[in-house]
Write a protein that holds these residues in place. Sequence first.
Motif, short mmCIF file in Angstrom:
data_model
loop_
_atom_site.label_atom_id
_atom_site.label_comp_id
_atom_site.label_asym_id
_atom_site.label_seq_id
_atom_site.Cartn_x
_atom_site.Cartn_y
_atom_site.Cartn_z
N ARG A 75 0.81 -1.21 0.00
CA ARG A 75 0.00 0.00 0.00
C ARG A 75 0.84 1.27 0.00
O ARG A 75 0.35 2.36 -0.28
CB ARG A 75 -0.94 0.00 1.21
CG ARG A 75 -2.19 -0.86 1.00
CD ARG A 75 -3.12 -0.22 -0.01
NE ARG A 75 -4.25 -1.08 -0.32
CZ ARG A 75 -4.41 -1.70 -1.47
NH1 ARG A 75 -3.49 -1.59 -2.42
NH2 ARG A 75 -5.47 -2.44 -1.69
N ARG A 78 1.29 0.98 -4.16
CA ARG A 78 0.28 0.52 -5.09
C ARG A 78 -1.12 0.61 -4.50
O ARG A 78 -1.32 0.35 -3.32
CB ARG A 78 0.55 -0.95 -5.49
CG ARG A 78 1.87 -1.17 -6.20
CD ARG A 78 1.80 -0.78 -7.65
NE ARG A 78 3.00 -1.17 -8.38
CZ ARG A 78 3.14 -1.06 -9.68
NH1 ARG A 78 2.15 -0.59 -10.42
NH2 ARG A 78 4.26 -1.42 -10.27
N ARG A 79 -2.10 0.94 -5.35
CA ARG A 79 -3.49 1.01 -4.94
C ARG A 79 -4.29 -0.16 -5.50
O ARG A 79 -5.50 -0.15 -5.51
CB ARG A 79 -4.13 2.31 -5.43
CG ARG A 79 -3.41 3.57 -4.97
CD ARG A 79 -3.90 4.06 -3.63
NE ARG A 79 -3.52 3.24 -2.51
CZ ARG A 79 -2.34 3.29 -1.91
NH1 ARG A 79 -1.41 4.09 -2.33
NH2 ARG A 79 -2.08 2.51 -0.88
N GLY A 101 -5.56 -1.86 4.50
CA GLY A 101 -5.88 -1.53 3.11
C GLY A 101 -6.51 -2.62 2.28
O GLY A 101 -6.60 -2.48 1.05
N ASP A 103 -9.37 -4.78 0.44
CA ASP A 103 -10.67 -4.44 -0.14
C ASP A 103 -11.72 -5.49 0.18
O ASP A 103 -12.92 -5.20 0.16
CB ASP A 103 -10.54 -4.29 -1.66
CG ASP A 103 -9.68 -3.10 -2.04
OD1 ASP A 103 -10.22 -1.99 -2.06
OD2 ASP A 103 -8.48 -3.29 -2.27
N ARG A 148 -6.65 7.38 -9.93
CA ARG A 148 -5.76 6.93 -8.86
C ARG A 148 -6.53 6.46 -7.63
O ARG A 148 -5.94 5.93 -6.69
CB ARG A 148 -4.81 8.06 -8.43
CG ARG A 148 -3.77 8.42 -9.46
CD ARG A 148 -2.79 9.44 -8.92
NE ARG A 148 -2.10 8.99 -7.71
CZ ARG A 148 -0.86 9.35 -7.39
NH1 ARG A 148 -0.18 10.14 -8.19
NH2 ARG A 148 -0.31 8.92 -6.28
N SER A 149 -7.86 6.67 -7.64
CA SER A 149 -8.68 6.36 -6.46
C SER A 149 -8.07 7.02 -5.22
O SER A 149 -7.87 6.38 -4.19
CB SER A 149 -8.80 4.85 -6.26
OG SER A 149 -9.52 4.26 -7.31
N ASP A 150 -7.82 8.33 -5.33
CA ASP A 150 -7.13 9.01 -4.23
C ASP A 150 -7.49 10.49 -4.23
O ASP A 150 -8.11 11.00 -5.17
CB ASP A 150 -5.62 8.83 -4.38
CG ASP A 150 -4.89 8.90 -3.04
OD1 ASP A 150 -5.53 9.21 -2.02
OD2 ASP A 150 -3.67 8.65 -3.02
N TRP A 157 -0.58 13.14 -1.77
CA TRP A 157 -1.65 12.16 -1.95
C TRP A 157 -1.92 11.47 -0.63
O TRP A 157 -1.01 11.14 0.12
CB TRP A 157 -1.27 11.15 -3.02
CG TRP A 157 -1.19 11.74 -4.39
CD1 TRP A 157 -0.06 12.18 -5.03
CD2 TRP A 157 -2.28 11.99 -5.28
NE1 TRP A 157 -0.38 12.68 -6.26
CE2 TRP A 157 -1.73 12.58 -6.45
CE3 TRP A 157 -3.65 11.77 -5.21
CZ2 TRP A 157 -2.52 12.95 -7.53
CZ3 TRP A 157 -4.44 12.14 -6.28
CH2 TRP A 157 -3.89 12.72 -7.42
N GLY A 159 -3.19 8.50 -0.16
CA GLY A 159 -2.91 7.06 -0.16
C GLY A 159 -4.14 6.24 0.20
O GLY A 159 -4.03 5.22 0.89
N THR A 161 -7.16 3.61 -0.18
CA THR A 161 -7.40 2.36 -0.90
C THR A 161 -8.63 2.57 -1.79
O THR A 161 -9.40 3.52 -1.59
CB THR A 161 -7.67 1.20 0.07
OG1 THR A 161 -8.93 1.42 0.72
CG2 THR A 161 -6.57 1.08 1.10
N PRO A 162 -8.86 1.69 -2.76
CA PRO A 162 -10.06 1.82 -3.59
C PRO A 162 -11.35 1.84 -2.78
O PRO A 162 -12.27 2.62 -3.08
CB PRO A 162 -9.99 0.60 -4.51
CG PRO A 162 -8.52 0.33 -4.66
CD PRO A 162 -7.95 0.63 -3.29
#
Length: 236
Positions: A75, A78-79, A101, A103, A148-150, A157, A159, A161-162
């Motif tokens: 995390r 990477r997301r 993080g 999902d 970026r889902s952010d 950013w 950071g 998570t989705p």
Amino acid sequence: MQSISLVSPRILLIEDDPILGGHVHEHLSRSGFEVSLQRDGKAGLALAREEDFDMVLLDILLPGLGGLDVLARLRERRRVPVILMSALGAEQDRISGFSRGADDYLPKPFSLSELQVRIEAIFRRIAYERAAAPVASEVDTAQLNEERSDICHDGQWAGLTPTEFRLLDTFLRAPDEVLSKAFLYQQVLHRGYSQHDRSLDMHVSNIRRKLARIGYAGIKLESVWGKGYLLKRVAG
């Protein structure tokens, strides 16, 4: 069961059980996914950092480096969506996974059909959100970036998570409105609400912490006892 209509989504499977790993690899490969298998935590993390995957299936009990540590380090860079798989069924283990993080969380033993349904649900959700939402939008002094889902504030950013991004986006679409936990579980986590399930609370806590870390105070997420959560905009 047919796979979703994506062009060979890439999945990284990090699982040390050779029998389960082989079954999952074979099933998902036959369903149209491109699957890479790693049986060691350190090797899996290295591959996840080096290459682009659409999803990571991650066992918690791994040799070399535990799955939760792999998730935490992943995390940082990477997301990519992550589904945890574990024979550990205690609530604290699920909370630890979501807080770092994850999902989704799939307890072992599970059926291959259920695993595929969970994978496809996440991919459908991502595809729908990308089609329905603009690539970027402004929230006062912060910028939401759907790709970026952010969220970015002052060049930093958060950071997210989705899942955290979906939750924040849901709140932002309904400011000053109390959203019930039952609604948020169905709308964001895509499962029924149980009063003993604390994963939503952990996601909200993570959002608060990450927004505070980048110094963004334009919104406030408040708990409404017995009802749910409320987003308020804060005047600068």
